[in-house]
Enzyme design. Structure first.
Site: not given
Length: 392
Positions: A238, A261, A316
């Site tokens: 992230s 991600d 996610h």
């Protein structure tokens, strides 16, 4: 009132069976971990080190949530009420333990273990224990940072003298301030902390005395001559994914990056042409936006060794420990699970990572057996990001 705090710094016996558990590493090495804090100011470092260790009978296993304060921090990050969400987290997963040996005896390596610097947004040093311990089981030293830019759920440092703890909470974007400028400042601090982590291991390797503020039973000097500083990668999820990309710009010692991600929004456009090394982007199916993927493709168009793949059936949080530690209720709150079996998702992520690291760290292993994953070839994986169903 807050529930009774969890034991400090995750110490505890292995105890009985848990209904929720993290997977064991599949590699040939036993895995140990130790917490390391260097310096008495915000400019210091705090990390959990995962490493190959020698087997030890009756080894302790650390708690996954090392302190109750992290429950409150996760509640703030998830925009939940502390009053009910933090106690829920404490009850639901507060007793879960990481299947590694706490302060286990370090296994020396004359050729040196490759090093990975790892981190993530809104997280703390244990939130990626499944990925970190898996990589350590294959012969890597993995340093999972807690960042001090107010992007972690919470973290802390110990002041000089009595060792009083100063807590640094997660901070939302201030009202009236543009998110890009707020997050951009944070991502630069995070990348600089990754560079400082590399400097820490350079100091250890040079024989410099590096005291651990936490005064634990793990002597950092044991790492001397066992870390190969010519084989260093940076990795994150992230916000940590884009941090890893920026770290390549800031530090030539990082040979490559793995971005899980990645949230590409906080990085200024002028820096993309300056990313000098290859990046592996492993995306989930339900998070990315066309804008974020376009930024990844800018990098892959400049470097043929930069790869983009997408894991189908994943969300996610599939690349965090939440996917293993949450039942239906917590999964609903945190969006922790997709349709793909979490163990299969972890295998895809780790095998692709190992194949990429072998290629770009010049490892003499057999990780190239998973090279096809880097092209998006395999069950539940596709090349690039052919569609976007963002949860942003």
């Amino acid at each position: 009132p807050d529930p009774v705090p969890l034991p400090r710094l995750g110490r505890g016996s292995m105890g009985g069976m848990q209904s929720l558990a993290l997977p064991l590493g599949k590699g040939p090495h036993h895995v140990g971990c130790a917490d390391v804090m260097v310096g008495h100011t915000r400019q210091g470092l705090f990390l959990r080190l995962f490493y190959p260790c020698l087997p030890r009978a009756g080894a302790e296993r650390p708690l996954w949530i090392p302190r109750y304060e992290y429950c409150g921090g996760l509640a703030d990050f998830a925009h939940c009420s502390r009053r009910w969400c933090a106690p829920l987290l404490s009850v639901a997963i507060g007793s879960c333990r990481v299947p590694v040996s706490w302060n286990g005896p370090f296994k020396p390596c004359s050729s040196g273990y490759p090093l990975i610097i790892s981190h993530g947004l809104g997280a703390f040093r244990t939130l990626y224990s499944s990925v970190c311990s898996e990589l350590a089981s294959w012969g890597f030293a993995v340093a999972a940072l807690e960042h001090r830019d107010h992007s972690a759920s919470v973290t802390y440092f110990c002041t000089v003298g009595a060792g009083r703890e100063e807590w640094i909470p997660y901070r939302r974007v201030p009202q009236g301030q543009k998110e890009f400028y707020f997050r951009n400042k944070q991502v630069h601090q995070r990348a600089e902390e990754c560079v400082r982590a590399l400097r820490l291991f350079e100091d250890i390797s040079s024989g410099k005395s590096v005291p651990n503020v936490l005064h634990q039973d793990f002597d950092l000097s044991m790492l001397k001559d066992s870390i190969d500083l010519t084989k260093v990668a940076v990795m994150g999820h992230s916000f940590g994914g884009v941090t890893a990309v920026l770290a390549l710009v800031k530090e030539p010692g990082f040979r490559c990056a793995v971005a899980l991600d990645a949230w590409m929004f906080p990085l200024e456009n002028t820096l993309y042409p300056e990313v000098p090394k290859p990046v592996l982007f492993i995306n989930t199916e339900k998070f990315q936006t066309p804008e974020s993927v376009a930024k990844m493709k800018r990098l892959s168009s400049r470097n043929s060794q930069t790869k983009i793949i997408t894991v189908l059936g994943s969300v996610h949080q599939s690349q965090t420990d939440f996917t293993f530690l949450t039942g239906k209720l917590i999964s609903r709150i945190f969006g922790a699970r997709g349709t793909l079996d979490p163990y299969k998702g972890l295998d895809i992520t780790n095998r692709a990572t190992l194949a990429f690291l072998q290629k770009h760290l010049n490892l003499e292993e057999e990780f190239d057996q998973w090279d096809k994953l880097l092209e998006g070839i395999g069950d539940s994986v596709v090349p690039e990001a052919p569609f976007c169903h963002s949860n942003l």
